[in-house]
Scaffold this motif. Structure first.
Motif, PDB file in Angstrom:
ATOM      1  N   GLY A 160       0.819  -1.196   0.000  1.00 41.00           N
ATOM      2  CA  GLY A 160       0.000   0.000   0.000  1.00 41.00           C
ATOM      3  C   GLY A 160       0.852   1.244   0.000  1.00 41.00           C
ATOM      4  O   GLY A 160       2.029   1.217   0.363  1.00 41.00           O
ATOM      5  N   PHE A 203      -4.162  11.214  -6.711  1.00 45.19           N
ATOM      6  CA  PHE A 203      -4.203   9.970  -5.944  1.00 45.19           C
ATOM      7  C   PHE A 203      -5.440   9.879  -5.066  1.00 45.19           C
ATOM      8  O   PHE A 203      -5.964   8.798  -4.829  1.00 45.19           O
ATOM      9  CB  PHE A 203      -2.949   9.850  -5.057  1.00 45.19           C
ATOM     10  CG  PHE A 203      -1.848   9.074  -5.701  1.00 45.19           C
ATOM     11  CD1 PHE A 203      -1.010   9.673  -6.607  1.00 45.19           C
ATOM     12  CD2 PHE A 203      -1.652   7.740  -5.405  1.00 45.19           C
ATOM     13  CE1 PHE A 203       0.013   8.972  -7.201  1.00 45.19           C
ATOM     14  CE2 PHE A 203      -0.628   7.026  -5.987  1.00 45.19           C
ATOM     15  CZ  PHE A 203       0.207   7.645  -6.897  1.00 45.19           C
ATOM     16  N   THR A 205      -7.090   9.373  -1.756  1.00 48.20           N
ATOM     17  CA  THR A 205      -6.743   8.818  -0.452  1.00 48.20           C
ATOM     18  C   THR A 205      -5.676   7.739  -0.596  1.00 48.20           C
ATOM     19  O   THR A 205      -5.190   7.454  -1.692  1.00 48.20           O
ATOM     20  CB  THR A 205      -7.997   8.220   0.204  1.00 48.20           C
ATOM     21  OG1 THR A 205      -8.538   7.217  -0.672  1.00 48.20           O
ATOM     22  CG2 THR A 205      -9.048   9.295   0.419  1.00 48.20           C
ATOM     23  N   ASP A 206      -5.308   7.124   0.545  1.00 45.22           N
ATOM     24  CA  ASP A 206      -4.337   6.032   0.537  1.00 45.22           C
ATOM     25  C   ASP A 206      -4.826   4.900  -0.352  1.00 45.22           C
ATOM     26  O   ASP A 206      -6.029   4.669  -0.484  1.00 45.22           O
ATOM     27  CB  ASP A 206      -4.127   5.508   1.962  1.00 45.22           C
ATOM     28  CG  ASP A 206      -3.729   6.621   2.922  1.00 45.22           C
ATOM     29  OD1 ASP A 206      -3.145   7.610   2.443  1.00 45.22           O
ATOM     30  OD2 ASP A 206      -4.016   6.489   4.117  1.00 45.22           O
ATOM     31  N   ARG A 207      -3.899   4.142  -0.914  1.00 41.54           N
ATOM     32  CA  ARG A 207      -4.273   3.131  -1.899  1.00 41.54           C
ATOM     33  C   ARG A 207      -3.543   1.817  -1.661  1.00 41.54           C
ATOM     34  O   ARG A 207      -2.396   1.802  -1.243  1.00 41.54           O
ATOM     35  CB  ARG A 207      -3.971   3.618  -3.328  1.00 41.54           C
ATOM     36  CG  ARG A 207      -4.853   4.767  -3.789  1.00 41.54           C
ATOM     37  CD  ARG A 207      -4.437   5.233  -5.170  1.00 41.54           C
ATOM     38  NE  ARG A 207      -5.284   6.307  -5.654  1.00 41.54           N
ATOM     39  CZ  ARG A 207      -6.374   6.124  -6.400  1.00 41.54           C
ATOM     40  NH1 ARG A 207      -6.737   4.899  -6.727  1.00 41.54           N
ATOM     41  NH2 ARG A 207      -7.090   7.146  -6.806  1.00 41.54           N
ATOM     42  N   LEU A 209      -1.732  -1.420  -3.397  1.00 40.35           N
ATOM     43  CA  LEU A 209      -0.980  -1.546  -4.650  1.00 40.35           C
ATOM     44  C   LEU A 209      -0.426  -2.950  -4.819  1.00 40.35           C
ATOM     45  O   LEU A 209      -0.207  -3.677  -3.849  1.00 40.35           O
ATOM     46  CB  LEU A 209       0.145  -0.514  -4.730  1.00 40.35           C
ATOM     47  CG  LEU A 209       1.231  -0.465  -3.652  1.00 40.35           C
ATOM     48  CD1 LEU A 209       2.307  -1.517  -3.871  1.00 40.35           C
ATOM     49  CD2 LEU A 209       1.872   0.919  -3.621  1.00 40.35           C
ATOM     50  N   PRO A 235      -0.992   0.967  -8.096  1.00 37.11           N
ATOM     51  CA  PRO A 235      -2.127   1.197  -7.204  1.00 37.11           C
ATOM     52  C   PRO A 235      -3.431   1.006  -7.973  1.00 37.11           C
ATOM     53  O   PRO A 235      -3.446   0.970  -9.205  1.00 37.11           O
ATOM     54  CB  PRO A 235      -1.954   2.660  -6.765  1.00 37.11           C
ATOM     55  CG  PRO A 235      -0.547   3.010  -7.116  1.00 37.11           C
ATOM     56  CD  PRO A 235      -0.194   2.174  -8.292  1.00 37.11           C
ATOM     57  N   ASN A 236      -4.535   0.908  -7.238  1.00 40.31           N
ATOM     58  CA  ASN A 236      -5.818   0.801  -7.925  1.00 40.31           C
ATOM     59  C   ASN A 236      -6.077   2.108  -8.678  1.00 40.31           C
ATOM     60  O   ASN A 236      -6.160   3.177  -8.118  1.00 40.31           O
ATOM     61  CB  ASN A 236      -6.946   0.506  -6.928  1.00 40.31           C
ATOM     62  CG  ASN A 236      -6.977   1.502  -5.775  1.00 40.31           C
ATOM     63  OD1 ASN A 236      -5.945   1.937  -5.300  1.00 40.31           O
ATOM     64  ND2 ASN A 236      -8.168   1.866  -5.343  1.00 40.31           N
ATOM     65  N   GLY A 237      -6.153   1.979  -9.971  1.00 39.68           N
ATOM     66  CA  GLY A 237      -6.224   3.144 -10.850  1.00 39.68           C
ATOM     67  C   GLY A 237      -4.987   3.182 -11.713  1.00 39.68           C
ATOM     68  O   GLY A 237      -3.903   3.522 -11.249  1.00 39.68           O
ATOM     69  N   ASN A 240      -2.110   5.891 -11.958  1.00 46.22           N
ATOM     70  CA  ASN A 240      -1.218   6.161 -10.832  1.00 46.22           C
ATOM     71  C   ASN A 240       0.004   5.245 -10.791  1.00 46.22           C
ATOM     72  O   ASN A 240       0.753   5.267  -9.816  1.00 46.22           O
ATOM     73  CB  ASN A 240      -1.989   6.008  -9.513  1.00 46.22           C
ATOM     74  CG  ASN A 240      -3.172   6.944  -9.432  1.00 46.22           C
ATOM     75  OD1 ASN A 240      -3.021   8.145  -9.554  1.00 46.22           O
ATOM     76  ND2 ASN A 240      -4.356   6.395  -9.251  1.00 46.22           N
TER      77      ASN A 240
END
Length: 253
Positions: A160, A203, A205-207, A209, A235-237, A240
């Motif tokens: 993460g 980004f 919030t925290d993600r 990965l 990361p999700n997305g 990013n």
């Protein structure tokens, strides 16, 4: 008669000497082979616990603003290699300062009116922590060539990215003369506010990965080595995604 008695005595004495003397001693030289040399020490061992410290550089690999992001920092990792020395697990953590790209852009204040505004540093920096847990596979080359203490390795894992409070840059309170791009009419406008941090805006919030990559480790001794590796973090997305390059020292127990 005397001769027979003397002969008998001589035979008896010689027989007694032969019995008590034992077998005749045969002198010979026995050749003893030298012991084989000890095997060379293993530089990459099973049941090994490693501690590493490294500098890290990360750069955005996604589209848009994320592709312009870059970061410097450092971190540590802790690895354990199984009794089968070719596989292990690792926990890695790095702290970085991430900045975005800058440059000039055209901002529309009023429909039909525009004014170029210079934006530098992507609106400030963001502190971040990148934490991953990985499964490792390595191939010590000295298992095949004893004097080559080099081991390529690969890793895959999850983790993460934890974003800190962003630095939003300076407060904006400026007046601009804007021009109508069609009629040529000019107008003065005042902009009051605060720069938006492009990284935080991108980004959010925290993600969570994913983490995959590979590297090389060279051992100077069975305990001290250097390593370099490149990991691809997603990361999700997809916008990013970023590449993380680590280079540092490792101590093996």
């Amino acid at each position: 008669m005397k001769r027979l008695i003397a002969l008998a005595v001589v035979i008896f004495v010689s027989r007694a000497v032969f019995i008590f003397a034992g077998e005749p001693v045969v002198s010979s030289k026995q050749v003893i082979a030298p012991p084989p040399p000890p095997p060379p020490p293993e530089f990459f061992r099973p049941n090994e616990f490693d501690i590493g410290a490294f500098a890290t550089y990360a750069t955005g690999a996604g589209s848009g603003d994320a592709g312009k992001l870059h970061a410097w920092g450092g971190g540590m990792d802790f690895s354990y290699w199984f009794p089968w020395k070719y596989a292990g697990v690792r926990f890695q953590g790095a702290g970085v300062s991430i900045r975005g790209g800058g440059g000039s852009r055209t901002v529309t204040f009023i429909d039909g009116f525009s004014q170029p505004v210079s934006v530098t540093g992507g609106g400030g920096s963001v502190a971040a922590g990148i934490l991953t847990g990985d499964f490792l596979l390595r191939l010590p080359l000295d298992s095949f060539w004893p004097n080559i203490h080099l081991a390529p390795y690969a890793f895959v894992g999850l983790g993460g990215i934890i974003l800190g409070s962003p630095s939003e840059g300076r407060t904006v309170n400026e007046s601009f003369i804007v021009t109508n791009v069609t009629t040529g009419e000019t107008r003065e406008v005042t902009v009051t506010g605060r720069r938006i941090n492009r990284l935080r805006n991108n980004f959010g919030t925290d993600r969570v990965l994913g983490h995959v990559g590979g590297g090389l480790e060279y051992r100077f001794t069975p305990h001290i080595g250097i390593f370099g590796e490149v990991g691809y973090d997603f990361p999700n997305g997809a916008s990013n995604n970023f590449l993380q390059t680590n280079f540092g020292l490792r101590y093996a127990f």
